[in-house]
Design an enzyme around this catalytic site. Structure first.
Site, mmCIF file in Angstrom:
data_model
loop_
_atom_site.group_PDB
_atom_site.id
_atom_site.type_symbol
_atom_site.label_atom_id
_atom_site.label_comp_id
_atom_site.label_asym_id
_atom_site.label_seq_id
_atom_site.Cartn_x
_atom_site.Cartn_y
_atom_site.Cartn_z
ATOM 1 N N LEU A 125 40.734 44.022 54.487
ATOM 2 C CA LEU A 125 41.819 44.564 55.319
ATOM 3 C C LEU A 125 41.692 44.072 56.751
ATOM 4 O O LEU A 125 42.691 43.795 57.411
ATOM 5 C CB LEU A 125 41.758 46.092 55.324
ATOM 6 C CG LEU A 125 42.423 46.795 54.158
ATOM 7 C CD1 LEU A 125 42.232 48.295 54.273
ATOM 8 C CD2 LEU A 125 43.908 46.466 54.140
ATOM 9 N N PRO A 173 21.987 50.668 62.598
ATOM 10 C CA PRO A 173 22.353 49.783 61.482
ATOM 11 C C PRO A 173 23.072 48.521 61.972
ATOM 12 O O PRO A 173 22.841 47.428 61.453
ATOM 13 C CB PRO A 173 23.289 50.649 60.633
ATOM 14 C CG PRO A 173 22.940 52.053 60.980
ATOM 15 C CD PRO A 173 22.500 52.036 62.418
ATOM 16 N N GLN A 195 22.681 47.056 64.925
ATOM 17 C CA GLN A 195 21.671 46.187 65.549
ATOM 18 C C GLN A 195 20.916 45.394 64.495
ATOM 19 O O GLN A 195 20.701 44.192 64.629
ATOM 20 C CB GLN A 195 20.659 47.027 66.328
ATOM 21 C CG GLN A 195 21.231 47.722 67.552
ATOM 22 C CD GLN A 195 20.161 48.560 68.240
ATOM 23 O OE1 GLN A 195 19.004 48.159 68.335
ATOM 24 N NE2 GLN A 195 20.550 49.728 68.716
ATOM 25 N N CYS A 208 54.074 44.855 32.160
ATOM 26 C CA CYS A 208 53.268 43.998 31.287
ATOM 27 C C CYS A 208 52.872 44.763 30.023
ATOM 28 O O CYS A 208 53.718 44.969 29.165
ATOM 29 C CB CYS A 208 52.073 43.446 32.054
ATOM 30 S SG CYS A 208 51.486 41.915 31.309
ATOM 31 N N LEU A 209 51.651 45.256 29.915
ATOM 32 C CA LEU A 209 51.322 46.058 28.742
ATOM 33 C C LEU A 209 52.284 47.242 28.645
ATOM 34 O O LEU A 209 52.659 47.666 27.546
ATOM 35 C CB LEU A 209 49.872 46.560 28.839
ATOM 36 C CG LEU A 209 49.399 47.370 27.639
ATOM 37 C CD1 LEU A 209 49.275 46.513 26.401
ATOM 38 C CD2 LEU A 209 48.062 48.049 27.926
ATOM 39 N N GLU A 254 47.728 42.449 19.127
ATOM 40 C CA GLU A 254 46.492 42.650 19.898
ATOM 41 C C GLU A 254 45.745 43.887 19.392
ATOM 42 O O GLU A 254 44.529 43.924 19.390
ATOM 43 C CB GLU A 254 46.833 42.820 21.395
ATOM 44 C CG GLU A 254 45.606 43.000 22.289
ATOM 45 C CD GLU A 254 45.927 43.143 23.788
ATOM 46 O OE1 GLU A 254 47.113 43.239 24.164
ATOM 47 O OE2 GLU A 254 44.969 43.171 24.582
ATOM 48 N N HIS A 290 54.193 40.888 36.445
ATOM 49 C CA HIS A 290 53.601 41.875 37.361
ATOM 50 C C HIS A 290 54.323 41.841 38.708
ATOM 51 O O HIS A 290 53.911 41.106 39.611
ATOM 52 C CB HIS A 290 52.123 41.560 37.588
ATOM 53 C CG HIS A 290 51.254 41.877 36.414
ATOM 54 N ND1 HIS A 290 50.745 43.138 36.196
ATOM 55 C CD2 HIS A 290 50.812 41.115 35.400
ATOM 56 C CE1 HIS A 290 50.015 43.130 35.089
ATOM 57 N NE2 HIS A 290 50.042 41.905 34.581
ATOM 58 N N GLU A 329 54.276 43.906 41.058
ATOM 59 C CA GLU A 329 53.505 44.499 42.169
ATOM 60 C C GLU A 329 52.848 43.454 43.071
ATOM 61 O O GLU A 329 52.583 43.716 44.232
ATOM 62 C CB GLU A 329 52.455 45.485 41.641
ATOM 63 C CG GLU A 329 51.301 44.914 40.846
ATOM 64 C CD GLU A 329 51.579 44.787 39.347
ATOM 65 O OE1 GLU A 329 52.756 44.647 38.963
ATOM 66 O OE2 GLU A 329 50.609 44.802 38.558
HETATM 67 N N1 GLN Z 1 47.090 42.888 26.912
HETATM 68 C C1 GLN Z 1 48.438 42.434 27.069
HETATM 69 C C2 GLN Z 1 48.556 40.921 26.882
HETATM 70 O O1 GLN Z 1 47.576 40.206 27.004
HETATM 71 C C3 GLN Z 1 48.992 42.843 28.425
HETATM 72 C C4 GLN Z 1 48.292 42.245 29.589
HETATM 73 C C5 GLN Z 1 48.648 42.874 30.907
HETATM 74 O O2 GLN Z 1 49.142 43.987 30.948
HETATM 75 N N2 GLN Z 1 48.376 42.210 31.988
HETATM 76 O O3 GLN Z 1 49.609 40.431 26.629
#
Ligand code: GLN
Length: 559
Positions: free
Chosen positions: A24, A194, A196, A389-390, A413, A526, A528
């Site tokens: 940060l 600490p 120093q 994703c998942l 999977e 993703h 995010e």
């Molecule tokens: N395990 C899932 C895959 O490999 C999702 C991976 C994840 O959420 N990044 O497709």
């Protein structure tokens, strides 16, 4: 060696203990220098032997951050991108493993012409090469050394940055050391010892810091600053208080108030305009004065360690800022939702009082059934749902099982012999970044077989996704192996699932939505990773907006 590009280099080291917020601090310094009109980049050098953090357990190492070019990197790169305009790549994160890998590859090739290959100069030269490489085309490169001074592992990096000043000239390098000044309750005092010791350790390997960032609970008095300056051999105005703050986005402003950026440009002998920090001030004001609160429940596996969902937590906060709302996060361990016990029942009650449910990314079968239950809850209660994703894969499985009448539908999977493999492994897949076809099986290596990095995605007109993004084509980052199975597209579509984001050739499903639900969206990528505090990611902005509407419609007031 000369510094042809006139790039200036800032090296940030850490002392006393880890987790003081070096990442940060580096990101905040980047923000301050950008606010003065400088072009900057950041690089993280990690002392561990893994070639990249891709295969590391998030419990141990926190989130793996993914860049556009598909590098799996340290989570500090997430801070760098959130705080600055720097766009990061493979070049911005090196581990000892990667450095040694490259040195050993060269040795095998015979590049060292029969010489004995040693840490000094061969490993240190390799490190310096990559530092210089990242510094092309910018005014200032900020290099953060992972770990704590005194660790055996970080010695080659420290030696390389020690040599660097002699290589490029005194005025082109600034060493910043982050330490801790603890407050001891029993004596009511701040302790400088600490710091120093840590500086002594750094000086013993030949690095005299120019600036000290002192992490502390309380402001440092002039007297304490004077003492630290004297013992650590730095000017008093180079002792900067890094006091604990409520929001991480306050850090650049606090550093500026302490005179950090003035000090840096002085050490580096750069002339710049005075900083433009209004955007940061406005951001902090909005964070401190929200108009309302909204509660989002994250149903995942790594909930004990907030670091594992770092970018996700930040993206949700950004979505809140864009809606003038403070986002309260509730974490539910999906495994706990799997039982039919009163405790699990209580957890579902918690979902009832949330304004939105989010199922994040993840790997491995543990907790999967609980996530599917959470999706079902959101779908049936018409609560805003965001699957990442998942999380998207879970939404497809849930819908296939309970609406599409496909019992035991699953991802291969988790169940390779499911009768309805709605999510599956594409055994042959073209990787455009590496320009090659990847052939993989369920047993393939874990490293190198994922779909990683940025891919374009075309949005369907009129969809919630298109409404959020306000555009037809987007680019988002991926990190997964499994994909939606097109064999089931028509059948699921007939039941009300919408495929609103597709790859350009229409073959890969990137976004799903549900008809007849106020806000239900899953994405294979993703989002995010691309959210910023000053410009929230469109999907997070839209999700929080939907959560606020859900809250209002159900007339629930959150204290
Ligand atoms: N395990 C899932 C895959 O490999 C999702 C991976 C994840 O959420 N990044 O497709």
């Amino acid at each position: 060696m000369t510094n042809r590009t006139h790039t200036k280099f800032i090296f940030i080291t850490g002392g006393v203990l880890s987790s003081l917020g070096k990442g940060l601090a580096a990101a905040s310094i980047g923000a301050l220098l950008e606010s003065r009109g400088l072009r900057i980049t950041l690089q993280k050098l990690d002392p561990y032997i893994n070639v990249d953090p891709g295969t590391m357990n998030p419990f141990q190492h926190g989130e793996v951050f993914v860049t556009d070019d598909g590098a799996e990197t340290d989570l500090d790169l997430g801070h760098y991108e959130r705080y600055t305009n720097a766009r990061l790549t493979q070049l911005n994160n090196f581990t000892s493993g990667r450095i040694y890998h490259s040195v050993i590859t060269k040795e095998r090739r015979g590049d060292y012409l029969g010489k004995t290959v040693q840490v000094i100069p061969h490993v240190t030269d390799e490190i310096k090469h990559w530092i210089r490489e990242v510094g092309t085309d910018v005014d200032v490169a900020i290099i953060e050394i992972g770990g704590t001074v005194g660790d055996i592992e970080s010695l080659p990096f420290l030696e390389a940055i020690r040599q660097f000043r002699a290589d490029v000239g005194k005025n082109n390098v600034c060493y910043i050391h982050l330490t801790l000044v603890p407050y001891i309750k029993t004596s009511g005092e701040l302790k400088t010892k600490p710091t120093q010791h840590s500086v002594k350790e750094l000086r013993s390997i030949g690095i005299q810091p120019d600036i000290l960032l002192c992490r502390t609970e309380r402001d440092l008095s002039e007297e304490i600053k004077g003492k630290i300056a004297l013992f650590c051999n730095v000017p008093k105005d180079a002792v900067i208080t890094a006091v604990d703050v409520e929001s991480i986005y306050e850090v650049p402003l606090r550093f500026h108030d302490e005179g950090l950026d003035d000090r840096i440009v002085e050490v580096l002998n750069i002339w710049t305009r005075s900083p433009h920090l209004d955007q940061w001030r406005d951001l902090v004001h909005r964070i401190r004065h929200p108009e309302c609160t909204v509660t989002i429940c994250i149903v995942g596996k790594y909930i004990d360690l907030k670091e594992s969902y770092k970018s996700l937590n930040e993206a949700l906060a950004h979505g809140g800022i864009a809606n003038n709302a403070r986002v309260i996060l509730e974490f539910v361990d999906s495994e706990d939702l799997e039982q039919d016990t009163p405790a699990a029942q209580q957890l579902f009650e918690r979902l009832t009082v949330c304004d939105g449910i989010l199922v994040p990314g993840g790997f491995g079968a543990r907790g999967v059934e609980g996530k599917i239950r959470a999706v079902r809850f959101a779908r049936e209660h018409k609560a805003p749902f965001f699957g990442i994703c998942l999380g998207m894969q879970m939404a497809v499985i849930e819908f296939a099982r309970h609406v599409g009448e496909m019992p035991h539908a699953n991802s291969t999977e988790f169940n390779p012999s499911t009768p309805y493999p709605v999510i599956y492994l594409m055994t042959e897949w073209f990787n455009p970044q590496r320009n090659m076809t990847i052939v993989r099986t369920q047993q393939s290596d874990k490293g190198g077989t994922m779909r990683l990095g940025a891919y374009p995605c075309v949005l369907q007109e009129g969809s919630r996704a298109a409404e959020a993004y306000q555009t037809r084509e987007i680019s988002e980052r991926h990190r997964h192996r499994y994909e939606f199975n097109n064999d089931f597209r028509d059948r699921l579509e007939a039941c009300g699932m919408r495929f609103t984001g597709l790859s350009r050739d229409g073959q890969l499903v990137e976004i799903i939505e549900l008809e007849d639900h106020p806000w239900f969206l899953g994405c294979q990528f993703h989002p995010e990773f691309k959210s910023r505090p000053m410009s929230a990611h469109p999907l997070f902005r839209a999700f929080i907006h939907a959560a606020l509407q859900f809250q209002q419609n159900s007339k629930r007031v959150v204290a």
